[in-house]
Motif scaffolding. Structure first.
Motif, PDB file in Angstrom:
ATOM      1  N   LEU A 165       8.431   8.995  -7.345  1.00 42.85           N
ATOM      2  CA  LEU A 165       9.234   8.521  -6.208  1.00 42.85           C
ATOM      3  C   LEU A 165       8.717   9.117  -4.897  1.00 42.85           C
ATOM      4  CD1 LEU A 165      12.942   7.921  -5.982  1.00 42.85           C
ATOM      5  CD2 LEU A 165      12.073   9.652  -4.440  1.00 42.85           C
ATOM      6  N   VAL A 166       8.643   8.301  -3.855  1.00 42.09           N
ATOM      7  CA  VAL A 166       8.105   8.727  -2.560  1.00 42.09           C
ATOM      8  C   VAL A 166       9.232   8.857  -1.535  1.00 42.09           C
ATOM      9  CG1 VAL A 166       6.561   8.140  -0.647  1.00 42.09           C
ATOM     10  CG2 VAL A 166       5.877   7.642  -3.000  1.00 42.09           C
ATOM     11  N   ARG A 205      14.738  -1.017  11.916  1.00 41.19           N
ATOM     12  CA  ARG A 205      13.496  -1.356  11.223  1.00 41.19           C
ATOM     13  C   ARG A 205      13.086  -0.247  10.256  1.00 41.19           C
ATOM     14  NH1 ARG A 205       9.355  -1.124  14.554  1.00 41.19           N
ATOM     15  NH2 ARG A 205       8.016  -2.110  12.987  1.00 41.19           N
ATOM     16  N   LEU A 206      13.724   0.925  10.376  1.00 49.78           N
ATOM     17  CA  LEU A 206      13.419   2.030   9.475  1.00 49.78           C
ATOM     18  C   LEU A 206      14.216   1.832   8.191  1.00 49.78           C
ATOM     19  CD1 LEU A 206      11.856   4.722   9.276  1.00 49.78           C
ATOM     20  CD2 LEU A 206      13.885   5.866  10.187  1.00 49.78           C
ATOM     21  N   THR A 207      13.564   1.332   7.152  1.00 47.24           N
ATOM     22  CA  THR A 207      14.254   0.990   5.900  1.00 47.24           C
ATOM     23  C   THR A 207      13.454   1.490   4.701  1.00 47.24           C
ATOM     24  OG1 THR A 207      13.149  -1.174   5.784  1.00 47.24           O
ATOM     25  CG2 THR A 207      15.287  -1.088   6.904  1.00 47.24           C
ATOM     26  N   ALA A 208      14.128   1.539   3.560  1.00 43.66           N
ATOM     27  CA  ALA A 208      13.493   1.898   2.292  1.00 43.66           C
ATOM     28  C   ALA A 208      14.362   1.353   1.169  1.00 43.66           C
ATOM     29  CB  ALA A 208      13.348   3.416   2.178  1.00 43.66           C
ATOM     30  N   MET A 263      19.926   7.030  -7.637  1.00 41.81           N
ATOM     31  CA  MET A 263      19.579   6.369  -8.887  1.00 41.81           C
ATOM     32  C   MET A 263      20.095   7.264 -10.010  1.00 41.81           C
ATOM     33  SD  MET A 263      15.427   7.034  -8.871  1.00 41.81           S
ATOM     34  CE  MET A 263      15.197   6.065 -10.340  1.00 41.81           C
ATOM     35  N   PRO A 264      20.282   6.761 -11.204  1.00 48.45           N
ATOM     36  CA  PRO A 264      20.867   7.584 -12.267  1.00 48.45           C
ATOM     37  C   PRO A 264      20.123   8.907 -12.456  1.00 48.45           C
ATOM     38  CG  PRO A 264      20.771   5.291 -12.964  1.00 48.45           C
ATOM     39  CD  PRO A 264      20.038   5.360 -11.654  1.00 48.45           C
ATOM     40  N   LEU A 267      12.469   6.129  -0.294  1.00 49.32           N
ATOM     41  CA  LEU A 267      13.647   6.696   0.369  1.00 49.32           C
ATOM     42  C   LEU A 267      13.178   7.396   1.645  1.00 49.32           C
ATOM     43  CD1 LEU A 267      16.414   8.726  -1.459  1.00 49.32           C
ATOM     44  CD2 LEU A 267      15.316   9.704   0.553  1.00 49.32           C
ATOM     45  N   VAL A 268      13.972   7.325   2.689  1.00 52.66           N
ATOM     46  CA  VAL A 268      13.658   8.014   3.947  1.00 52.66           C
ATOM     47  C   VAL A 268      14.722   9.068   4.203  1.00 52.66           C
ATOM     48  CG1 VAL A 268      13.376   7.789   6.447  1.00 52.66           C
ATOM     49  CG2 VAL A 268      12.471   6.021   4.937  1.00 52.66           C
TER      50      VAL A 268
END
Length: 366
Positions: free
Chosen positions: A153-154, A210-213, A253-254, A186-187
């Motif tokens: 994951l990043v 615009r900053l999304t993940a 997330m789980p 994720l940010v």
């Protein structure tokens, strides 16, 4: 302690130190040939008085709506702030070597003149460093209890952008492009997204959107959000689509949680944020992997012992302008980069922007 009182304490401390710096530099320039006359002394006093007032005056004028003039004055004052720090440092070294002029008397004028030249040269280098695009730093971290689905994951960690009069939409757009290039899941924003003018940043909300993940954008408040108005800053962040963590946690997330606390300062109420930490982690499932967001890098041991696997911080700017490192390190023993605290990894960002001087010396932004 109220937000207004926190700001007044910060402002009075800043202006007091600012005044002492001007007095010291004026004292050391007073007897140099360039100023060693009645006219020279008068010019020096007037110049230092104007320089002292420029930065706070510019911020005030910008805040009351005189945006263009205030921005120009604030920028000039901010550049002078960086120059002054380097002048104090260079002249201070000369004073240490000469025991404040008690020894090496024939060389004092030459040494002080050389110190000024070095400070001005470093100021140019620092200004160039402040304009350079922030580095994208890749760090691989082993997080205890990480679920297999989260392996690889990043997280894009962004801190201390200081949006306002001096850092605006163009810089923000460039940063978002850098984040997008990382293709993050994720940010994480660890405070001081906003500098002193929340109204200015409000106009940037369409750009911030615009900053999304895929797993979301999560933020905590820094000290400058409190100076600009915490409620207003929370509102604009939420309008941009961010999840603001105010002593809370979210399962992204789980088996993987992200938690965070707002800035509370080391010596402010709530015992240095311990109560907020307990509140934030109270909802986390036992044995889950946790990423923890906090603006300033402190309480690391408490957070590590609570079972957090990764802690992300900012605030220090890596001291921004050398040799401020030696002072900042007295407050925070870890200024930037990665270290282990027990089983937890702590990552402190130098920040993507700057506060005060638009300058960086031996502390590149990231």
């Amino acid at each position: 302690m109220t937000q207004r009182m926190q700001f007044l304490i910060f402002l009075s401390t800043f202006l007091g130190i600012w005044l002492l710096f001007h007095v010291y530099v004026g004292w050391r320039l007073w007897s140099l040939p360039l100023f060693d006359s009645t006219k020279g002394h008068r010019t020096l006093v007037i110049a230092l008085a104007v320089a002292y007032a420029a930065y706070p005056l510019g911020r005030y004028l910008y805040g009351i709506g005189w945006t263009q003039g205030g921005k120009v004055i604030e920028y000039g004052g901010a550049v002078w702030m960086g120059i002054l720090v380097l002048l104090v440092s260079a002249l201070g070294v000369v004073d240490l070597v000469t025991l404040f002029g008690l020894v090496l008397k024939p060389w004092i004028v030459t040494a002080r003149t050389a110190a000024i030249a070095v400070a001005l040269f470093l100021s140019v280098v620092a200004w160039i460093g402040g304009q350079v695009k922030p580095r994208s730093v890749a760090i691989e971290v082993d997080v205890p209890n990480l679920p297999p689905a989260a392996d690889g994951l990043v997280i894009a960690h962004l801190s201390d952008v200081h949006l306002g009069a001096l850092i605006g939409t163009r810089r923000l757009r460039s940063l978002i492009e850098q984040v997008d290039a990382m293709e993050p899941d994720l940010v994480a924003l660890t405070g001081d997204l906003v500098d002193g003018h929340a109204s200015t940043v409000q106009a940037m909300v369409p750009e911030l959107e615009r900053l999304t993940a895929p797993l979301g954008v999560y933020s905590v408040l820094g000290n400058h959000e409190f100076y600009a108005g915490a409620d207003r800053c929370r509102k604009l962040m939420r309008e941009a689509g961010f999840t603001v963590l105010d002593g809370s946690a979210v399962e992204v997330m789980p088996g993987l949680w992200i938690a965070g606390v707002p800035d509370n300062g080391r010596r402010r109420v709530d015992g240095g944020n311990n109560g907020a930490i307990e509140k934030a982690l109270g909802a986390v499932d036992e044995g889950a992997a946790v990423v923890f967001l906090q603006h300033a890098p402190f309480n690391e041991q408490v957070i590590a012992e609570a079972g957090v696997g990764l802690m992300l911080d900012g605030h220090t700017h890596g001291a921004q302008i050398w040799p401020a490192h030696y002072l900042v390190r007295r407050e925070y023993d870890h200024l930037s980069g990665v270290r282990k605290v027990g089983a937890m990894t702590q990552v402190v960002s130098r920040g993507a922007g700057h506060w005060g001087p638009p300058m960086r010396l031996f502390a590149p932004s990231d």
